[in-house]
Design a protein around this motif. Structure first.
Motif, mmCIF file in Angstrom:
data_model
loop_
_atom_site.group_PDB
_atom_site.id
_atom_site.type_symbol
_atom_site.label_atom_id
_atom_site.label_comp_id
_atom_site.label_asym_id
_atom_site.label_seq_id
_atom_site.Cartn_x
_atom_site.Cartn_y
_atom_site.Cartn_z
ATOM 1 N N ASP A 117 0.615 -1.321 0.009
ATOM 2 C CA ASP A 117 -0.027 -0.019 -0.088
ATOM 3 C C ASP A 117 1.003 1.348 0.067
ATOM 4 O OD1 ASP A 117 -2.383 1.661 0.300
ATOM 5 O OD2 ASP A 117 -2.814 0.938 2.250
ATOM 6 N N ARG A 169 -3.932 -6.165 -1.605
ATOM 7 C CA ARG A 169 -4.628 -4.925 -2.118
ATOM 8 C C ARG A 169 -4.387 -3.913 -1.054
ATOM 9 N NH1 ARG A 169 -9.873 -5.473 0.791
ATOM 10 N NH2 ARG A 169 -10.091 -7.550 1.566
ATOM 11 N N ASN A 179 -4.949 2.972 2.437
ATOM 12 C CA ASN A 179 -5.365 3.850 1.701
ATOM 13 C C ASN A 179 -6.501 3.381 0.864
ATOM 14 O OD1 ASN A 179 -3.039 5.668 2.110
ATOM 15 N ND2 ASN A 179 -1.690 4.624 0.890
ATOM 16 N N MET A 180 -7.094 4.482 -0.078
ATOM 17 C CA MET A 180 -8.336 4.205 -0.580
ATOM 18 C C MET A 180 -7.513 3.526 -1.904
ATOM 19 S SD MET A 180 -10.017 7.853 -0.584
ATOM 20 C CE MET A 180 -8.871 8.763 -1.800
ATOM 21 N N GLU A 181 -8.466 2.321 -2.552
ATOM 22 C CA GLU A 181 -8.306 1.597 -3.615
ATOM 23 C C GLU A 181 -7.732 2.465 -4.818
ATOM 24 O OE1 GLU A 181 -9.052 -2.117 -4.358
ATOM 25 O OE2 GLU A 181 -9.692 -2.581 -2.120
ATOM 26 N N ASP A 182 -8.463 3.462 -5.083
ATOM 27 C CA ASP A 182 -8.233 4.367 -6.193
ATOM 28 C C ASP A 182 -7.260 5.487 -6.062
ATOM 29 O OD1 ASP A 182 -9.749 5.738 -4.578
ATOM 30 O OD2 ASP A 182 -11.376 6.413 -6.263
ATOM 31 N N LEU A 183 -6.419 5.485 -5.196
ATOM 32 C CA LEU A 183 -5.618 6.478 -4.763
ATOM 33 C C LEU A 183 -4.591 6.783 -5.900
ATOM 34 C CD1 LEU A 183 -4.627 8.618 -2.506
ATOM 35 C CD2 LEU A 183 -2.983 6.743 -1.718
ATOM 36 N N GLY A 184 -4.108 5.590 -6.357
ATOM 37 C CA GLY A 184 -3.309 5.891 -7.478
ATOM 38 C C GLY A 184 -1.595 6.087 -7.511
ATOM 39 N N TYR A 185 -1.329 5.976 -6.320
ATOM 40 C CA TYR A 185 0.243 6.332 -6.007
ATOM 41 C C TYR A 185 0.747 5.759 -4.756
ATOM 42 C CZ TYR A 185 -0.978 10.492 -3.124
ATOM 43 O OH TYR A 185 -1.501 11.094 -2.298
#
Length: 164
Positions: free
Chosen positions: A117, A130, A134-140
């Motif tokens: 993560d 997974r 953090n949020m799954e769609d954080l992207g970084y």
């Protein structure tokens, strides 16, 4: 159990795997080859050394060293002898994958998810890799040293105050 004894046992069993060793603050710290980490930890757990507790797995990022930019640190503990050991592996940014330890230590599940993560390190064979915090769609991956630590519009603080 001493640092010398444990280092000698690991070096004897895996002579080609040990890259370097040191003793910061008295704790034995061994850098090993990435591809051998799982079998070394399996040996440490199941041999007479009895490192049966995985205290922590965490990531590190050294952007100034491209060949050793990303690292994983494993803290093991022999509770009977009250002896702690730190193992480190390093990899380049292009090859950011290492074997999972979930089948050796059930507690590695969440530690590996947290490391993935925050640093983007993939653990081969992990049952559910997974994001965990953090949020799954954080992207970084926020712990990589690629992002400013403070708001760029602030004039009262800068990155040099945080060791960068």
């Amino acid at each position: 159990m001493t640092n010398e004894f444990v280092l000698e046992a690991i070096t004897r069993e895996f002579p080609e795997s040990v890259i370097s060793s040191s003793e910061p603050y008295g704790m034995l710290t061994i850098e090993v080859k990435k591809e051998d980490i799982k079998k070394i930890i399996h040996y440490l757990k199941d041999s007479s050394l009895e490192f049966n507790f995985l205290t922590d797995i965490c990531g590190i990022h050294y952007p100034e060293f491209p060949e050793k930019e990303i690292g994983v640190v494993y803290h093991l503990h022999n509770m009977m002898a009250n002896f702690r050991l730190r193992l480190k592996i390093f990899m380049s940014r292009e090859n950011i994958e290492v074997d999972s330890l979930v089948e050796l230590f059930a507690g590695a599940n969440w530690m590996e998810r947290e490391t993935y993560d925050f640093y983007g390190i993939k653990f081969k064979g992990h049952p559910d890799l997974r994001p965990i915090l953090n949020m799954e769609d954080l992207g970084y991956h926020p712990m990589l040293k690629e992002y400013r630590l403070e708001d760029g519009t602030r004039t009262d603080k800068n990155d040099s105050m945080f060791g960068r």
